[in-house]
Design a protein around this motif. Structure first.
Motif, PDB file in Angstrom:
ATOM      1  N   ASP A 172       0.799  -1.221   0.000  1.00 42.74           N
ATOM      2  CA  ASP A 172       0.000   0.000   0.000  1.00 42.74           C
ATOM      3  C   ASP A 172       0.835   1.277   0.000  1.00 42.74           C
ATOM      4  OD1 ASP A 172       0.886   0.130   2.629  1.00 42.74           O
ATOM      5  OD2 ASP A 172      -1.080  -0.249   3.508  1.00 42.74           O
ATOM      6  N   GLN A 173       2.151   1.181   0.068  1.00 43.40           N
ATOM      7  CA  GLN A 173       3.016   2.355   0.032  1.00 43.40           C
ATOM      8  C   GLN A 173       3.679   2.563  -1.338  1.00 43.40           C
ATOM      9  OE1 GLN A 173       3.488   4.666   2.754  1.00 43.40           O
ATOM     10  NE2 GLN A 173       1.570   3.579   3.138  1.00 43.40           N
ATOM     11  N   GLU A 174       3.211   1.835  -2.347  1.00 36.64           N
ATOM     12  CA  GLU A 174       3.798   1.975  -3.684  1.00 36.64           C
ATOM     13  C   GLU A 174       3.682   3.410  -4.205  1.00 36.64           C
ATOM     14  OE1 GLU A 174       3.194  -1.266  -6.642  1.00 36.64           O
ATOM     15  OE2 GLU A 174       2.118  -2.235  -4.987  1.00 36.64           O
ATOM     16  N   ALA A 175       2.569   4.059  -3.964  1.00 38.43           N
ATOM     17  CA  ALA A 175       2.395   5.438  -4.421  1.00 38.43           C
ATOM     18  C   ALA A 175       3.391   6.363  -3.721  1.00 38.43           C
ATOM     19  CB  ALA A 175       0.964   5.908  -4.174  1.00 38.43           C
ATOM     20  N   ALA A 176       3.682   6.100  -2.455  1.00 34.32           N
ATOM     21  CA  ALA A 176       4.659   6.908  -1.722  1.00 34.32           C
ATOM     22  C   ALA A 176       6.058   6.715  -2.297  1.00 34.32           C
ATOM     23  CB  ALA A 176       4.644   6.545  -0.241  1.00 34.32           C
ATOM     24  N   VAL A 177       6.380   5.503  -2.717  1.00 34.59           N
ATOM     25  CA  VAL A 177       7.676   5.238  -3.348  1.00 34.59           C
ATOM     26  C   VAL A 177       7.763   6.000  -4.668  1.00 34.59           C
ATOM     27  CG1 VAL A 177       9.134   3.461  -4.405  1.00 34.59           C
ATOM     28  CG2 VAL A 177       7.988   2.998  -2.234  1.00 34.59           C
ATOM     29  N   GLU A 178       6.702   5.953  -5.450  1.00 34.17           N
ATOM     30  CA  GLU A 178       6.679   6.671  -6.723  1.00 34.17           C
ATOM     31  C   GLU A 178       6.813   8.180  -6.494  1.00 34.17           C
ATOM     32  OE1 GLU A 178       6.793   5.435  -9.718  1.00 34.17           O
ATOM     33  OE2 GLU A 178       6.474   3.331  -9.195  1.00 34.17           O
ATOM     34  N   ALA A 179       6.154   8.709  -5.456  1.00 38.31           N
ATOM     35  CA  ALA A 179       6.244  10.137  -5.155  1.00 38.31           C
ATOM     36  C   ALA A 179       7.667  10.512  -4.726  1.00 38.31           C
ATOM     37  CB  ALA A 179       5.245  10.513  -4.066  1.00 38.31           C
ATOM     38  N   ALA A 180       8.297   9.668  -3.926  1.00 37.39           N
ATOM     39  CA  ALA A 180       9.678   9.930  -3.505  1.00 37.39           C
ATOM     40  C   ALA A 180      10.614   9.869  -4.703  1.00 37.39           C
ATOM     41  CB  ALA A 180      10.104   8.926  -2.433  1.00 37.39           C
ATOM     42  N   ALA A 181      10.353   8.959  -5.619  1.00 34.10           N
ATOM     43  CA  ALA A 181      11.168   8.863  -6.828  1.00 34.10           C
ATOM     44  C   ALA A 181      11.030  10.141  -7.657  1.00 34.10           C
ATOM     45  CB  ALA A 181      10.761   7.644  -7.651  1.00 34.10           C
ATOM     46  N   ALA A 182       9.810  10.639  -7.774  1.00 35.34           N
ATOM     47  CA  ALA A 182       9.588  11.871  -8.536  1.00 35.34           C
ATOM     48  C   ALA A 182      10.258  13.061  -7.851  1.00 35.34           C
ATOM     49  CB  ALA A 182       8.088  12.124  -8.697  1.00 35.34           C
ATOM     50  N   ALA A 183      10.213  13.088  -6.515  1.00 35.41           N
ATOM     51  CA  ALA A 183      10.798  14.203  -5.760  1.00 35.41           C
ATOM     52  C   ALA A 183      12.320  14.207  -5.813  1.00 35.41           C
ATOM     53  CB  ALA A 183      10.326  14.143  -4.307  1.00 35.41           C
ATOM     54  N   THR A 184      12.924  13.070  -6.077  1.00 28.49           N
ATOM     55  CA  THR A 184      14.392  12.987  -6.098  1.00 28.49           C
ATOM     56  C   THR A 184      14.915  12.765  -7.507  1.00 28.49           C
ATOM     57  OG1 THR A 184      14.370  10.604  -5.627  1.00 28.49           O
ATOM     58  CG2 THR A 184      14.492  12.097  -3.736  1.00 28.49           C
ATOM     59  N   ALA A 185      14.105  13.020  -8.502  1.00 24.81           N
ATOM     60  CA  ALA A 185      14.478  12.763  -9.895  1.00 24.81           C
ATOM     61  C   ALA A 185      15.298  13.893 -10.506  1.00 24.81           C
ATOM     62  CB  ALA A 185      13.225  12.506 -10.725  1.00 24.81           C
ATOM     63  N   ASP A 186      15.933  14.691  -9.671  1.00 27.47           N
ATOM     64  CA  ASP A 186      16.695  15.835 -10.172  1.00 27.47           C
ATOM     65  C   ASP A 186      18.140  15.471 -10.518  1.00 27.47           C
ATOM     66  OD1 ASP A 186      17.681  15.417  -7.647  1.00 27.47           O
ATOM     67  OD2 ASP A 186      17.198  17.408  -6.885  1.00 27.47           O
ATOM     68  N   GLY A 187      18.418  14.174 -10.606  1.00 28.53           N
ATOM     69  CA  GLY A 187      19.757  13.724 -10.976  1.00 28.53           C
ATOM     70  C   GLY A 187      20.728  13.669  -9.822  1.00 28.53           C
ATOM     71  N   ARG A 188      20.257  13.944  -8.628  1.00 27.17           N
ATOM     72  CA  ARG A 188      21.160  13.901  -7.481  1.00 27.17           C
ATOM     73  C   ARG A 188      21.562  12.475  -7.174  1.00 27.17           C
ATOM     74  NH1 ARG A 188      17.761  14.934  -2.051  1.00 27.17           N
ATOM     75  NH2 ARG A 188      16.589  13.032  -2.089  1.00 27.17           N
ATOM     76  N   ARG A 189      22.603  12.332  -6.432  1.00 26.48           N
ATOM     77  CA  ARG A 189      23.143  11.007  -6.122  1.00 26.48           C
ATOM     78  C   ARG A 189      22.163  10.174  -5.299  1.00 26.48           C
ATOM     79  NH1 ARG A 189      27.286   7.617  -5.784  1.00 26.48           N
ATOM     80  NH2 ARG A 189      28.064   6.952  -3.782  1.00 26.48           N
ATOM     81  N   GLY A 190      21.506  10.717  -4.310  1.00 31.50           N
ATOM     82  CA  GLY A 190      20.658   9.958  -3.401  1.00 31.50           C
ATOM     83  C   GLY A 190      19.227   9.803  -3.866  1.00 31.50           C
ATOM     84  N   ALA A 191      19.011   9.516  -5.129  1.00 30.28           N
ATOM     85  CA  ALA A 191      17.660   9.385  -5.662  1.00 30.28           C
ATOM     86  C   ALA A 191      16.998   8.105  -5.178  1.00 30.28           C
ATOM     87  CB  ALA A 191      17.715   9.371  -7.191  1.00 30.28           C
ATOM     88  N   VAL A 192      15.667   8.121  -5.151  1.00 32.23           N
ATOM     89  CA  VAL A 192      14.873   6.921  -4.857  1.00 32.23           C
ATOM     90  C   VAL A 192      14.427   6.369  -6.184  1.00 32.23           C
ATOM     91  CG1 VAL A 192      12.773   6.041  -3.790  1.00 32.23           C
ATOM     92  CG2 VAL A 192      14.088   7.834  -2.648  1.00 32.23           C
ATOM     93  N   ARG A 193      14.649   5.073  -6.383  1.00 27.54           N
ATOM     94  CA  ARG A 193      14.276   4.435  -7.654  1.00 27.54           C
ATOM     95  C   ARG A 193      13.456   3.189  -7.385  1.00 27.54           C
ATOM     96  NH1 ARG A 193      20.302   4.855 -10.018  1.00 27.54           N
ATOM     97  NH2 ARG A 193      20.292   7.085 -10.309  1.00 27.54           N
ATOM     98  N   PRO A 194      12.205   3.170  -7.808  1.00 30.82           N
ATOM     99  CA  PRO A 194      11.441   1.923  -7.688  1.00 30.82           C
ATOM    100  C   PRO A 194      11.976   0.909  -8.693  1.00 30.82           C
ATOM    101  CG  PRO A 194      10.094   3.664  -8.650  1.00 30.82           C
ATOM    102  CD  PRO A 194      11.443   4.251  -8.350  1.00 30.82           C
ATOM    103  N   ALA A 195      11.993  -0.337  -8.299  1.00 33.70           N
ATOM    104  CA  ALA A 195      12.483  -1.393  -9.204  1.00 33.70           C
ATOM    105  C   ALA A 195      11.329  -2.108  -9.856  1.00 33.70           C
ATOM    106  CB  ALA A 195      13.337  -2.381  -8.444  1.00 33.70           C
TER     107      ALA A 195
END
Length: 85
Positions: free
Chosen positions: A62-85
């Motif tokens: 049930d937290q898949e949407a939160a993972v996707e949101a974190a991935a979008a929030a860290t998609a600025d090319g920074r090193r510590g990005a969140v990436r769903p697999a």
């Protein structure tokens, strides 16, 4: 009965010591739920993970949407990005 109960710890026979740290990511594998601490992990990674390797998140729940949101929030090319697999 006590004579039928066996306690088996989840351990290694020998401590392998620190890893080589040769990978280029940190991986969370598990059920994506509050009980597993996913919101806490995502909040910590998005707030403090800038200097860390990418966080790869593997699982469903049930937290898949939160993972996707974190991935979008860290998609600025920074090193510590969140990436769903």
């Amino acid at each position: 009965p006590a004579d039928r109960v066996v306690l088996k710890y989840n351990t290694l026979g020998t401590d392998p010591g620190p890893g080589a740290h040769a990978g280029d990511a940190v991986v969370f594998v598990g059920r994506l739920t509050r009980e597993k601490g996913v919101p806490t992990l995502l909040r910590a990674w998005t707030e403090h993970g800038r200097d860390l390797p990418p966080l790869v998140v593997v699982g469903t729940g049930d937290q898949e949407a939160a993972v996707e949101a974190a991935a979008a929030a860290t998609a600025d090319g920074r090193r510590g990005a969140v990436r769903p697999a």
